[in-house]
Design an enzyme around this catalytic site. Structure first.
Site, PDB file in Angstrom:
ATOM      1  N   ASP A  27      10.841  62.947  -7.894  1.00 43.32           N
ATOM      2  CA  ASP A  27      10.891  62.785  -9.351  1.00 43.32           C
ATOM      3  C   ASP A  27      11.332  64.043 -10.083  1.00 43.32           C
ATOM      4  OD1 ASP A  27       8.431  63.832  -8.591  1.00 43.32           O
ATOM      5  OD2 ASP A  27       7.333  62.937 -10.239  1.00 43.32           O
ATOM      6  N   GLU A  50      13.308  66.132   4.487  1.00 40.67           N
ATOM      7  CA  GLU A  50      13.730  67.444   3.987  1.00 40.67           C
ATOM      8  C   GLU A  50      13.988  68.452   5.093  1.00 40.67           C
ATOM      9  OE1 GLU A  50      11.210  65.690   2.721  1.00 40.67           O
ATOM     10  OE2 GLU A  50      11.584  65.463   0.567  1.00 40.67           O
ATOM     11  N   HIS A 113       0.604  65.802  -9.484  1.00 39.39           N
ATOM     12  CA  HIS A 113       0.867  65.421  -8.095  1.00 39.39           C
ATOM     13  C   HIS A 113       1.890  66.397  -7.489  1.00 39.39           C
ATOM     14  CE1 HIS A 113       4.283  63.673 -10.202  1.00 39.39           C
ATOM     15  NE2 HIS A 113       4.901  63.541  -9.059  1.00 39.39           N
ATOM     16  N   HIS A 114       2.005  66.403  -6.173  1.00 42.13           N
ATOM     17  CA  HIS A 114       2.860  67.341  -5.426  1.00 42.13           C
ATOM     18  C   HIS A 114       2.385  68.793  -5.583  1.00 42.13           C
ATOM     19  CE1 HIS A 114       5.309  63.933  -4.752  1.00 42.13           C
ATOM     20  NE2 HIS A 114       6.395  64.236  -5.406  1.00 42.13           N
ATOM     21  N   GLY A 407      15.226  79.271  17.514  1.00 41.47           N
ATOM     22  CA  GLY A 407      14.953  78.413  18.665  1.00 41.47           C
ATOM     23  C   GLY A 407      14.120  77.188  18.363  1.00 41.47           C
ATOM     24  N   ASP A 434      16.456  65.048  25.214  1.00 42.10           N
ATOM     25  CA  ASP A 434      15.741  63.901  24.681  1.00 42.10           C
ATOM     26  C   ASP A 434      14.546  64.326  23.819  1.00 42.10           C
ATOM     27  OD1 ASP A 434      14.784  64.854  27.136  1.00 42.10           O
ATOM     28  OD2 ASP A 434      13.883  62.947  27.697  1.00 42.10           O
ATOM     29  N   ASN A 461      16.446  64.195  30.224  1.00 49.29           N
ATOM     30  CA  ASN A 461      15.766  64.677  31.434  1.00 49.29           C
ATOM     31  C   ASN A 461      14.263  64.399  31.367  1.00 49.29           C
ATOM     32  OD1 ASN A 461      15.191  66.565  29.492  1.00 49.29           O
ATOM     33  ND2 ASN A 461      16.530  68.135  30.355  1.00 49.29           N
ATOM     34  N   GLY A 463      11.660  64.428  28.990  1.00 46.03           N
ATOM     35  CA  GLY A 463      10.602  65.283  28.444  1.00 46.03           C
ATOM     36  C   GLY A 463      11.093  66.672  28.122  1.00 46.03           C
ATOM     37  N   GLU A 467       9.981  73.561  28.460  1.00 37.85           N
ATOM     38  CA  GLU A 467       8.560  73.914  28.561  1.00 37.85           C
ATOM     39  C   GLU A 467       8.066  73.752  29.998  1.00 37.85           C
ATOM     40  OE1 GLU A 467       7.802  75.231  25.862  1.00 37.85           O
ATOM     41  OE2 GLU A 467       8.898  74.165  24.294  1.00 37.85           O
TER      42      GLU A 467
END
Lengths: 562, 562
Positions: A27, A50, A113-114, A407, A434, A461, A463, A467
């Protein structure tokens, strides 16, 4: 005739070359968006959320040199903050425009609000202050000066800036624009410039093994051409840190490759670490750029050029522009020397193909290297995609985009929305995993809706492989829900534009690559890869990262094994 | 036997009732996640991205009373910041745990990825400071005290807190836990308490028309039962601001409905605005709660109860817990009065059904009202869904969840992941628009993957209807790409659990509602609605919001029309 303050801002953005503005309506920014579409010179690209809009603005800025983002107060601007911090880290200029509550309401600390409903209207600005180089709340009394100041800072420093545009202020009238925005770089101090040129020139002349080491700033401040000219004039080899990949043509005879500390090719390591005159351009020796601080540079050899100053040995020059310095050096005659280390085209290593084995990255990337064309734009997401594609030999005029420092997984897909809009005449190749895809997947919708035609390589691959390589290879927290990616793409593509390919071997890949000859449509090529398949450079980096992050853990596990 | 600091934190979270932790893995938090799954009492729920994970934590906390979020430094924690600010605004306790770089690296200002590569390790903490009530960086020397302090503050103040857990510190050993975490509320000051009880009691006794006006804090601080008892003992009617909808049973004879200033039902407005003793519990008179500041209250009549103090007229008491105060008032005999204003069940207004016309919200919501069951959990996204569902009459024991103050589109879908996990025995109904769905759509994947079975009502009205109602009804920035929502749901549901329904009229809706008798599976019910179809309360609010946000714009348009 008078114009509105919102229109003033739009006109200034236009002057800087902004043709698209990314964002989400709310708004408090509706009037500004209305002004945008009525004024007509900047195309508003509504995004699904956003964060994605800010990534798109980042991608756009990489090619257009500047970009704009329109969000609404609180909910919207905070959702994009991570991407703006990323743009700061990678030095990408983005003009962040937040539609704020009407000025009287903020002044009266109204419970809106916000907000946190506590009357505090400084908290959002405080957050943006951490990740932007200039900030302001636009008020009728300061609008023109503040807009000009903040936009100029964005342009000069090549980093994000933040403008709070209260909803009512957008419509306040002001005088028409009479003079263009001053976008000239600050001129160097003549005395310092002359002295710096002399010092550096002297160092180059005396050096037996000078070398350039470039970081991303060489691109951000448009220095590549001058650097190449100086290298050519003096036979100086050029290496680059990973964030500067693609900044100079990799086919150039003096371009010797990526320096990454102990993980560098031996000839690059030798040229950089044994140089007695290492001209560093904007270098930041981060963990990722140095293979976790394995660089061994002699600080006495370094000439450190930063955007608005330099350091030669212990001597600092704080008002010298790098472009002027390099131009000055080009007028000098240095002792020339024949640098003949050109190594010829390097190729991505590949293993022996095994018809029965799974398709792997070792087989995939050499095919991609052959597929590349001069002028391509490559966008790679953090993870195996970035590490592997940074080893590709790029043809002339290729742009390589990623987030080596920040990163953030999920960056590349929405960033490609931005790159496609900034340079629709070029071919855009997106590489992502993915896990990264799932983070920002909905922005594929906007790419398809806006008639853009990237070629998307989705490396499936199963997952978070990056990591898994660091820790928890088989731990459930590194698993993700295996989507049907082709079906997903069709679901967000009601006009059925995207061509979907699923690839399990080289023959299927070649067939998919041939299909991309139809460049009037976007392509999604899903590559099924083994879970732990990754380029060697990432495997090595991940192992070091684990040792760096979790020293005791490894000791404990060694104990357990004993 | 000693335990690791990460395990200490997990044990404390368990004590507080945390059974699920939401988040996304990243290199700096992998060890802590490993500790989580090995320890076993808290289930890690990996989400598609960090914003969604934080929304899920918010939803979880609404029902479980507390929740935990695990992200990684920089990229992860900033991506969830908007949701944490929302939790602050709505007063929802969430323990935010960021896996940070190893402590020595931060102390040495190392140039690491996921930072700005400038050695600054304060900027993330500075941002979180704006939206949390306690923050710390956990170090070996302070770990136990700081963890306990921050967790206790979260519990007492019912707002988010922030813990930075350096990757190496998670594994440092500490003594085992011997005493439970102190979660007792601070006791009231006896003198102030006694005086406050006496003052308030006196005011109630002298009042001819006392009334309660509740806000969300009544729920957050578990005061509903005491309030109802006090209301019953003294015949005091109870109204509530919109954030407190569902906090007391709407079927209670003394529950008179929502007060929203000029937009209130006349009998509610009269009871509140004419009260000579208005007991406000945690009230914040925000724009949304008051129909844009149309409330007319006599400040002399107000007794303002806030969580740790109260104000009666000009007298303040700063060390009085509301629960103790209410308990004290229950021991007093007040002049009783017969309040007989009970209005009977109110029904959502509906227009005349027209067999040829489009299905509308006016026809939709009465069907939903009949569909509700005692004990349901309703989660409504900002937009037409929230405004319309806040008019529903709720059966006993219903929980109503939204973001009336923060108002972030996209909140509700991931929040429902949290509510389903917090109370799997209850039925969860999610209402959201298509614009909201696209913002956080990927988290549907996690809901389906985790075997959860909400009933999702996707109100497809072709774009951002709430924004269209404020400004730009036909402007392109309020348009979105019309996805195939059924196909989307199937794409993220490889195990084919979700039942998909598309509804264009009441008969189809009834059929879909009947199908939800199969509660062993989740349901996605897409309702096709006209673009500008919205509840009257939202239409009125949007018009006022436009006048508030864009005063000159309306003047200009009136000028143009003339």
């Amino acid at each position: 005739m008078s114009i509105c303050i919102g229109e003033y801002l739009l006109a200034r953005l236009s002057e800087m070359g902004v043709r698209h503005m990314f964002g989400v309506p709310g708004d408090f920014n509706l009037w500004f968006l209305e002004q945008t579409i009525r004024e007509g010179s900047i195309n508003f690209i509504g995004c699904c959320n956003e964060l994605n809009a800010a990534y798109a603005a980042d991608g756009y800025s990489r090619l257009a040199g500047i970009s704009a983002l329109a969000t609404t107060y609180g909910v919207g601007e905070l959702a994009s903050l991570s991407a703006i911090a990323g743009a700061y880290a990678e030095r990408v200029p983005i003009v962040c425009i937040t539609g704020a509550p009407p000025l009287p309401a903020m002044q009266q600390r109204a419970l809106l609000h916000h907000t946190l409903a506590d009357g505090n209207y400084e908290n959002m600005l405080n957050c943006y202050r951490e990740f932007t180089v200039a900030q302001t709340r636009i008020e009728p009394t300061n609008a023109r000066q503040e807009i000009d100041r903040v936009l100029r800072t964005c342009w000069i420093e090549k980093r994000p800036v933040y403008l709070q545009l209260p909803s009512d202020v957008a419509g306040v009238r002001t005088e028409p624009i009479t003079a263009p925005l001053d976008l000239d770089f600050p001129a160097s101090d003549p005395t310092q410039l002359a002295r710096a040129i002399s010092r550096v020139s002297d160092r180059i002349s005396r050096a037996s093994a000078p070398a350039f080491l470039l970081d991303a700033d060489a691109e951000r401040f448009d220095l590549a051409q001058l650097i190449v000219l100086l290298a050519e004039a003096n036979g100086i080899p050029m290496a680059y840190l990973i964030p500067a990949k693609g900044v100079i043509d990799e086919t150039h005879p003096l371009a010797i490759g990526i320096y990454r500390g102990a993980g560098s090719p031996p000839e690059v390591r030798q040229a950089i670490e044994n140089s007695d005159c290492l001209i560093c351009v904007g270098t930041r020796f981060t963990d990722v750029a140095t293979g976790l601080f394995t660089h061994q540079l002699d600080s006495k050899s370094i000439i450190d050029l930063q955007p608005f100053g330099l350091r030669v040995g212990k001597e600092s020059f704080n008002a010298v522009g790098t472009a002027e310095l390099l131009s000055g050096l080009l007028t000098k005659n240095h002792r020339t020397r024949p640098f003949l280390a050109y190594l010829g085209p390097r190729s991505v290593a590949r293993g022996e193909p095994d018809a029965n084995a799974s398709f792997t990255q070792a087989a995939f990337w050499p095919c991609i290297e052959k597929f590349l064309q001069p002028g391509d734009v490559l966008v790679s997401d953090t993870g195996t995609s970035f590490f592997a594609s940074s080893n590709l030999n790029l043809p002339e005029g290729t742009t390589f985009i990623g987030q080596p420092t920040w990163g953030s997984l999920g960056y590349a897909l929405p960033a490609t929305l931005g790159t496609c809009l900034a340079a629709p005449e070029r071919r855009h190749l997106l590489f992502l995993g993915d896990g990264a895809f799932q983070m920002t997947a909905q922005e594929l919708s906007t790419i398809l809706w806006r008639d853009l035609n990237p070629i998307i390589f989705l490396l499936n691959n199963d997952g978070y492989t990056i990591e898994r390589l660091i820790y928890g290879a088989d731990s459930s927290y590194n698993d993700i829900n295996p989507w049907r990616y082709g079906q997903f793409s069709a679901a967000v593509d009601p006009r059925e534009r995207v061509m979907i390919h699923c690839v399990r071997n080289e023959a299927e890949l070649q067939s998919a690559l041939r299909a991309t000859d139809d460049s009037t449509r976007p392509h999604l090529i899903e590559i099924i890869l083994p879970r732990m398949d990754a380029p060697d450079s990432l495997v090595r980096f991940a192992k070091k990262a684990a040792e760096f992050d979790f020293p005791q853990l490894l000791e404990e596990e060694i104990k357990q094994i004993k």
